[in-house]
Each structure stands twice: as C-alpha cells, then as structure tokens.
Enzyme design. Structure first.
Site, PDB file in Angstrom:
ATOM      1  N   HIS A  91      -3.867  -6.128  -4.913  1.00  0.00           N
ATOM      2  CA  HIS A  91      -3.204  -5.072  -4.332  1.00  0.00           C
ATOM      3  C   HIS A  91      -3.224  -5.309  -2.949  1.00  0.00           C
ATOM      4  O   HIS A  91      -4.271  -6.207  -2.428  1.00  0.00           O
ATOM      5  CB  HIS A  91      -3.732  -3.744  -4.791  1.00  0.00           C
ATOM      6  N   GLY A 103       6.612  -6.404  -0.574  1.00  0.00           N
ATOM      7  CA  GLY A 103       6.009  -6.330   0.894  1.00  0.00           C
ATOM      8  C   GLY A 103       6.950  -6.882   1.795  1.00  0.00           C
ATOM      9  O   GLY A 103       8.089  -6.835   1.648  1.00  0.00           O
ATOM     10  N   SER A 104       6.432  -7.340   3.043  1.00  0.00           N
ATOM     11  CA  SER A 104       7.230  -7.734   4.156  1.00  0.00           C
ATOM     12  C   SER A 104       8.026  -9.235   3.831  1.00  0.00           C
ATOM     13  O   SER A 104       7.689  -9.942   3.027  1.00  0.00           O
ATOM     14  CB  SER A 104       6.318  -7.796   5.229  1.00  0.00           C
ATOM     15  N   TRP A 164       0.688  -1.118   0.018  1.00  0.00           N
ATOM     16  CA  TRP A 164      -0.035  -0.066   0.238  1.00  0.00           C
ATOM     17  C   TRP A 164       0.859   1.337  -0.168  1.00  0.00           C
ATOM     18  O   TRP A 164       0.371   2.244  -0.189  1.00  0.00           O
ATOM     19  CB  TRP A 164      -0.880   0.007   1.186  1.00  0.00           C
ATOM     20  N   ASN A 165       2.329   1.101   0.235  1.00  0.00           N
ATOM     21  CA  ASN A 165       2.983   2.301   0.574  1.00  0.00           C
ATOM     22  C   ASN A 165       3.110   3.287  -0.598  1.00  0.00           C
ATOM     23  O   ASN A 165       3.301   4.479  -0.416  1.00  0.00           O
ATOM     24  CB  ASN A 165       4.186   2.197   1.280  1.00  0.00           C
ATOM     25  N   GLU A 223      13.150  -3.870  10.665  1.00  0.00           N
ATOM     26  CA  GLU A 223      13.047  -2.584   9.984  1.00  0.00           C
ATOM     27  C   GLU A 223      11.898  -1.822  10.893  1.00  0.00           C
ATOM     28  O   GLU A 223      10.845  -2.439  11.457  1.00  0.00           O
ATOM     29  CB  GLU A 223      12.413  -3.305   8.837  1.00  0.00           C
ATOM     30  N   CYS A 233      10.492   1.588   1.684  1.00  0.00           N
ATOM     31  CA  CYS A 233      11.521   0.399   1.905  1.00  0.00           C
ATOM     32  C   CYS A 233      12.893   0.898   2.017  1.00  0.00           C
ATOM     33  O   CYS A 233      13.672   0.269   2.884  1.00  0.00           O
ATOM     34  CB  CYS A 233      11.220  -0.617   0.875  1.00  0.00           C
ATOM     35  N   GLU A 266      10.233  -8.125  -3.688  1.00  0.00           N
ATOM     36  CA  GLU A 266      11.216  -7.146  -3.402  1.00  0.00           C
ATOM     37  C   GLU A 266      10.789  -6.734  -2.016  1.00  0.00           C
ATOM     38  O   GLU A 266       9.443  -6.289  -1.642  1.00  0.00           O
ATOM     39  CB  GLU A 266      10.293  -5.597  -4.344  1.00  0.00           C
TER      40      GLU A 266
HETATM   41  P1  NAP Z   1       2.743  -7.218   3.453  1.00  0.00           P
HETATM   42  O1  NAP Z   1       1.895  -7.312   4.858  1.00  0.00           O
HETATM   43  O2  NAP Z   1       3.738  -8.258   3.331  1.00  0.00           O
HETATM   44  O3  NAP Z   1       1.606  -6.799   2.322  1.00  0.00           O
HETATM   45  C1  NAP Z   1       2.339  -6.862   1.005  1.00  0.00           C
HETATM   46  C2  NAP Z   1       1.199  -7.268   0.127  1.00  0.00           C
HETATM   47  O4  NAP Z   1       1.220  -8.900   0.325  1.00  0.00           O
HETATM   48  C3  NAP Z   1      -0.141  -7.159   0.367  1.00  0.00           C
HETATM   49  O5  NAP Z   1      -0.954  -7.012  -0.951  1.00  0.00           O
HETATM   50  C4  NAP Z   1      -0.572  -8.183   1.367  1.00  0.00           C
HETATM   51  O6  NAP Z   1      -2.092  -8.625   0.999  1.00  0.00           O
HETATM   52  C5  NAP Z   1      -0.060  -9.272   0.495  1.00  0.00           C
HETATM   53  N1  NAP Z   1       0.141 -10.381   1.410  1.00  0.00           N
HETATM   54  C6  NAP Z   1       0.220 -10.396   3.044  1.00  0.00           C
HETATM   55  N2  NAP Z   1       0.697 -11.854   3.383  1.00  0.00           N
HETATM   56  C7  NAP Z   1       0.632 -12.474   2.477  1.00  0.00           C
HETATM   57  C8  NAP Z   1       0.912 -13.983   2.114  1.00  0.00           C
HETATM   58  N3  NAP Z   1       1.228 -14.894   3.272  1.00  0.00           N
HETATM   59  N4  NAP Z   1       1.119 -14.474   0.975  1.00  0.00           N
HETATM   60  C9  NAP Z   1       0.930 -13.604  -0.119  1.00  0.00           C
HETATM   61  N5  NAP Z   1       0.887 -12.216  -0.210  1.00  0.00           N
HETATM   62  C10 NAP Z   1       0.695 -11.764   0.920  1.00  0.00           C
HETATM   63  O7  NAP Z   1       3.750  -5.778   3.621  1.00  0.00           O
HETATM   64  P2  NAP Z   1       3.206  -4.509   4.236  1.00  0.00           P
HETATM   65  O8  NAP Z   1       3.791  -4.655   5.767  1.00  0.00           O
HETATM   66  O9  NAP Z   1       1.799  -3.939   4.164  1.00  0.00           O
HETATM   67  O10 NAP Z   1       4.312  -3.535   3.496  1.00  0.00           O
HETATM   68  C11 NAP Z   1       5.358  -3.034   3.951  1.00  0.00           C
HETATM   69  C12 NAP Z   1       6.610  -3.879   3.626  1.00  0.00           C
HETATM   70  O11 NAP Z   1       6.716  -3.825   2.432  1.00  0.00           O
HETATM   71  C13 NAP Z   1       7.919  -3.271   4.180  1.00  0.00           C
HETATM   72  O12 NAP Z   1       8.654  -4.495   4.819  1.00  0.00           O
HETATM   73  C14 NAP Z   1       8.434  -2.616   3.111  1.00  0.00           C
HETATM   74  O13 NAP Z   1       9.882  -2.411   3.342  1.00  0.00           O
HETATM   75  C15 NAP Z   1       8.221  -3.718   2.089  1.00  0.00           C
HETATM   76  N6  NAP Z   1       8.492  -2.870   0.975  1.00  0.00           N
HETATM   77  C16 NAP Z   1       9.293  -3.077   0.078  1.00  0.00           C
HETATM   78  C17 NAP Z   1       9.406  -2.530  -1.270  1.00  0.00           C
HETATM   79  C18 NAP Z   1      10.727  -2.746  -2.133  1.00  0.00           C
HETATM   80  O14 NAP Z   1      10.753  -2.427  -3.250  1.00  0.00           O
HETATM   81  N7  NAP Z   1      11.794  -3.813  -1.761  1.00  0.00           N
HETATM   82  C19 NAP Z   1       8.661  -1.541  -1.703  1.00  0.00           C
HETATM   83  C20 NAP Z   1       7.851  -1.356  -0.747  1.00  0.00           C
HETATM   84  C21 NAP Z   1       7.467  -1.726   0.400  1.00  0.00           C
HETATM   85  P3  NAP Z   1      -3.051  -7.904   2.178  1.00  0.00           P
HETATM   86  O15 NAP Z   1      -3.213  -6.238   2.127  1.00  0.00           O
HETATM   87  O16 NAP Z   1      -4.436  -8.482   1.721  1.00  0.00           O
HETATM   88  O17 NAP Z   1      -2.665  -8.446   3.493  1.00  0.00           O
END
Ligand code: NAP
Length: 461
Positions: free
Chosen positions: A156, A207-208, A131-132, A360, A263, A229
């Site tokens: 998304h 994501g995470s 979402w960020n 993080e 990130c 990523e």
């Molecule tokens: P997140 O919880 O991992 O969510 C990211 C996406 O993954 C969402 O669409 C989420 O869906 C989905 N998701 C969650 N659990 C999943 C699973 N077990 N299997 C597959 N998909 C799943 O991440 P966040 O906490 O919202 O985002 C922040 C993280 O993203 C931070 O660690 C940040 O550093 C990282 N990030 C990295 C980059 C990069 O380019 N390296 C860029 C931006 C952000 P739901 O919303 O439905 O749970």
C-alpha cells in the site's frame, strides 16, 4: 526515519510510524504466499466465497471506525470514508456471489470433439495501491484475485500504513489461511525488487504515470503479466441541451469529492460559449460557499488534501497556470491554519501551451473551457494523453451516447461523473493504463484461460 507513517493532513502531526520490512521479512512473506497458493488454488469456490463474505461482514461492522481512519490517514471526509468501506464490502460480496459463475468452464464451438476454457489461478500477485481510497483500492484488486484462487501480497501507499495493516488483520479474522493475503511494508523505491522475485507471477499497480512506467518495465523485463490503473484528466462535456443548474451541481460535487483527489474526478469542464459565463458564475458561487475544514465535521464540504506535499504540488500547478496566463476565477489560496487545506479553485482561459492543459491536477481545481460546438468539445476532450473516464451531460441521452462513443477513454458516464460499482468495469486506455478491475472482466486479468480440447487420435487437429 521511516517513510512509512501516518501523518494526519488536518494537523500535519505524525500519528504512527512503521519500520520498513527487511529483506528477510519480505522473503518470508513471499514464501508463505507461495506456499499458501499451492493449497488455496485447490480450495472450493464455496470456501473462497465464505472468506470474502466474512471480510465484507467485518468491513460493514467496523465501517465507522475504518471510515474515521481514512480521515486520519489521508484527510477524507468521514461520510466519504464510511461510504468507501461500504462499497468495499459490496465488492467482496459481489465476487463471493458471482465468482464461481464467472470462472465456470466456458465451452467453445468446434466442429470436432469438444473444447473448453478452464480458468486457473496463476500464483502470488503483487498489488501496489495508492492512498486516495485506502480500503476500496485494496479491495478491487484483492477480491477478484483471491476468489480466483490466487494469493495476494499488498504494497500500500506509505502514508496509509494503518489501513494496510488493518486489512491484513481483517482477512485473518475472516478465516484466511496464512499467506493468502499479506501486507508488505516497503517503500515504492523498493517495489521493483519484489516484482523481480520469481515467486511473484502477476503484478498490478494503481498510481501515477511515472510509477506505472517503472513498474511495467520491470514486469516486462521479468515477463510477468501486469495491469495498470493510472492517472486521468476526465472531461465533463455540457451538451447544448443540458440543464445548466444540474450540470453545475454535478460537476462541482464531483470535483470536491475526496478533495479532488480522484483519478476519475471531472477535471476539465467543456461548455458551449453561449452558456459558459452562466456556468462559471454558478460554479463560483458553489465553490465559494463550500465549507473547508475538519474532515470529521459533518458540516465540512472540502477536506484537506492528503499531505503537505500534495497541497504544495497543487498550489504550484495553480500558480504556474496563472503565471502562464490562465484566469483565476476563485480560490487559489491555502487556508491560514496548519494542515493541508486549500480553497476550491476555478481556472479559465487555459490554453494548449500551458502546463495545466496537459497535466493532471490532483486537487479541488476545476478548469473550465468554452467551445463553439460539440465537435470542438470532442476534439478538446481527446487532446490529452490520458484516457480514463469522462462525462457527457445532456437531456437528449441518445445524442449524449453518440458523443460518448467519440471520446477515447475506458469509461464514459452520461449525466453522472465517472462512478464506481462492483458490477461495472473500471479502467482506462492511452496513458491511463491497461486492464480492468471490478465487473466480470476484473476476475480474468490474472487467470490462465487454459484451452482443454477433447478429440481423437485420427482427428485433423
Ligand atoms: P504514486 O506516487 O504513483 O503511488 C502509488 C503507489 O505506487 C504507492 O503505493 C507508491 O508507494 C507506489 N510507487 C511509487 N513509486 C513507485 C515505483 N517507482 N515503482 C513501484 N511502485 C511505486 O501515486 P500517487 O501520486 O500517490 O497517487 C495518485 C495517482 O494515482 C494519480 O495520478 C491518480 O490519478 C492515480 N490513481 C489512479 C486510479 C485508477 O484507477 N486509474 C485510482 C486511484 C489513483 P509509496 O507510497 O511508498 O511511494
């Protein structure tokens, strides 16, 4: 109640809610994407480029409205939201303009006959995004892959459903045939079922770490190509010859960007002991004068975090760090109003045994370390499981580049926080993931680089 909804983090009010898609709806979407691939893979680069240029033009035309939507869905400052939409348009244009050149046949030197690589699309891709950056995140995966002739199904983050829905409409308005780009409303917990579907040929997730690990294991189980990523804990090394005022200004602005939820935000500042106090004093003064408030107000410097849970999580990390012995220089409190607001925060004295050393922190929290020399700075910089971006800040740029070479990350910027541009690759190493987006590299992740060899029956091979 559905988990897919917009909750405005500046007010904590539910703005709009969506139903999760049923198995039947998901099946129809995947069938349409698979069917569309059979035609889209044969369309000319010119037709694909026209679609992407059209998407870019619509994004630019609607940047104010879409930027405002980012504020409403995840709290971003309006000016940052508008900037994000402009950047997304630039990325669509970049691949529209250069995609055919990147994917032209690539000849290989061979003593006999001739050989070349033909870059061919592989099918329907699943793109899971956070979402960020509601529009930019979608873009950096969709633009190169659609240009390459793949079709894309987007999942998304559940808290930015309106951005997800609008992007699908923008593609349709731009002339995308049905199934070339489609939105899926499913929660993260159901993504693995989609990855397993035989119609999905490649899968990328931003994501995470936990989501990435679960996603990649499913992709591995079903032998799908994947890219990840993930999170980062970028270092910002202040070199002995750095202009401290400029270093503080750059580091603090980078950490307040998107309320610290980037990130590649500079999360760990490493400064020489002799100037550490000066750096901390100046950073404190900037953070204390930062205006925290309404993301739509142009005077605001620090917007709310993306959700109530996000601010609670960051506050817990800060409280735990202090409990474990870290020093709170400023901030560390929520605002006395509704919404996911917190103060810009600085921590020092974080040691290896504290959680804040290795986790993080996804919010406006600057952790400042002081070291005796550059070698110690590099050692500390690399003492993390993350490997996304980083900064070396100094006047002698040759020396800064030498230090950059010693940092184990996918990207290092000199005199700038890790930035973003269509032509520059983005991605990490170690637990920050694998694969690259943007730049020429981004278009080769989900294509089959097929060898075609022209030779004669009596040739040795
Ligand atoms: P997140 O919880 O991992 O969510 C990211 C996406 O993954 C969402 O669409 C989420 O869906 C989905 N998701 C969650 N659990 C999943 C699973 N077990 N299997 C597959 N998909 C799943 O991440 P966040 O906490 O919202 O985002 C922040 C993280 O993203 C931070 O660690 C940040 O550093 C990282 N990030 C990295 C980059 C990069 O380019 N390296 C860029 C931006 C952000 P739901 O919303 O439905 O749970």
């Amino acid at each position: 109640m559905s988990s897919i909804k917009t909750v405005n983090p500046a007010t904590n009010k539910v703005e709009k809610e969506y139903e999760e898609m049923t198995g039947q709806q998901i099946d129809t979407i995947l069938s349409n994407a698979d069917k569309a691939f059979k035609t889209w893979r044969k369309t000319s680069f010119a037709v694909r480029a026209e679609l992407l240029h059209n998407v870019a033009a619509i994004l630019r035309k609607r940047k104010e409205e879409l930027g405002k939507l980012c504020s409403v869905e995840m709290g971003k400052l309006l000016r940052e939201g508008i900037g994000e939409v402009e950047l997304s348009a630039d990325i669509f244009d970049y691949y529209a303009t250069n995609g055919a050149k990147f994917l032209a046949d690539s000849p290989l030197d061979t003593p006999n006959g001739k050989a070349f690589l033909s870059y061919e699309p592989i099918g329907v891709l699943l793109s899971v995004q956070p979402w960020n950056f509601p529009f930019y995140q979608i873009t950096r995966s969709a633009a190169p892959n659609i240009m390459a002739g793949n079709t894309v199904v987007l999942k998304h983050a559940s808290n930015v459903p309106q951005a997800a829905e609008i992007m699908e409409k923008i593609f349709a308005e731009a002339g995308a045939p049905k199934g070339v780009y489609t939105n899926l409303f499913v929660p993260g917990s159901k993504v693995s079922e989609v990855v397993a579907d035989p119609r999905i040929k490649g899968a990328s997730l931003t994501g995470s770490e936990p989501a990435g690990a679960s996603f990649a294991s499913m992709a591995g189980k079903y032998l799908k190509k994947s890219t990840l990523e993930l999170g980062g804990s970028d270092v910002f090394i202040v070199m002995p010859d750095a202009d401290i005022d400029k270093a503080v200004k750059t580091a603090t602005a980078g950490r307040l960007w998107n309320a610290g939820q980037v990130c590649v935000s500079p999360k760990r500042i490493i400064v020489q002991a002799s100037v550490a106090d000066k750096f901390i004093e100046k950073a404190k003064s900037i953070f204390e004068s930062a205006v925290v408030g309404d993301p739509l107000d142009p005077k605001t410097d620090l917007a709310p975090l993306s959700s109530e849970k996000a601010v609670e999580d960051v506050m817990k990390q800060v409280e735990k760090a202090v409990k474990q012995g870290a020093r709170l220089i400023t901030g560390g409190k929520r605002l006395n109003r509704s919404g996911a607001f917190m103060e810009a925060t600085i921590l020092t004295g974080v040691t290896k045994d504290m959680s804040a050393y290795s986790e993080e922190i996804f919010g406006p929290v600057l952790v400042v370390y002081s070291v005796k020399d550059v070698d110690e700075a590099v050692e500390l910089a690399n003492d993390t499981t993350f490997g996304l971006g980083g900064t070396v800040f100094g006047t002698d740029t040759d020396k800064a580049v030498e230090v950059a070479r010693r940092i184990d990350t996918g990207m290092v910027y000199i005199n700038h926080v890790t930035g973003i541009a269509p032509e520059l690759p983005f991605g990490g190493t170690k637990n920050s993931g694998y694969g690259r987006e943007q730049s020429p590299a981004g278009i080769y992740e989900f294509v089959n680089a097929k060898l075609i060899r022209v030779t004669t029956p009596d040739a040795a091979y």
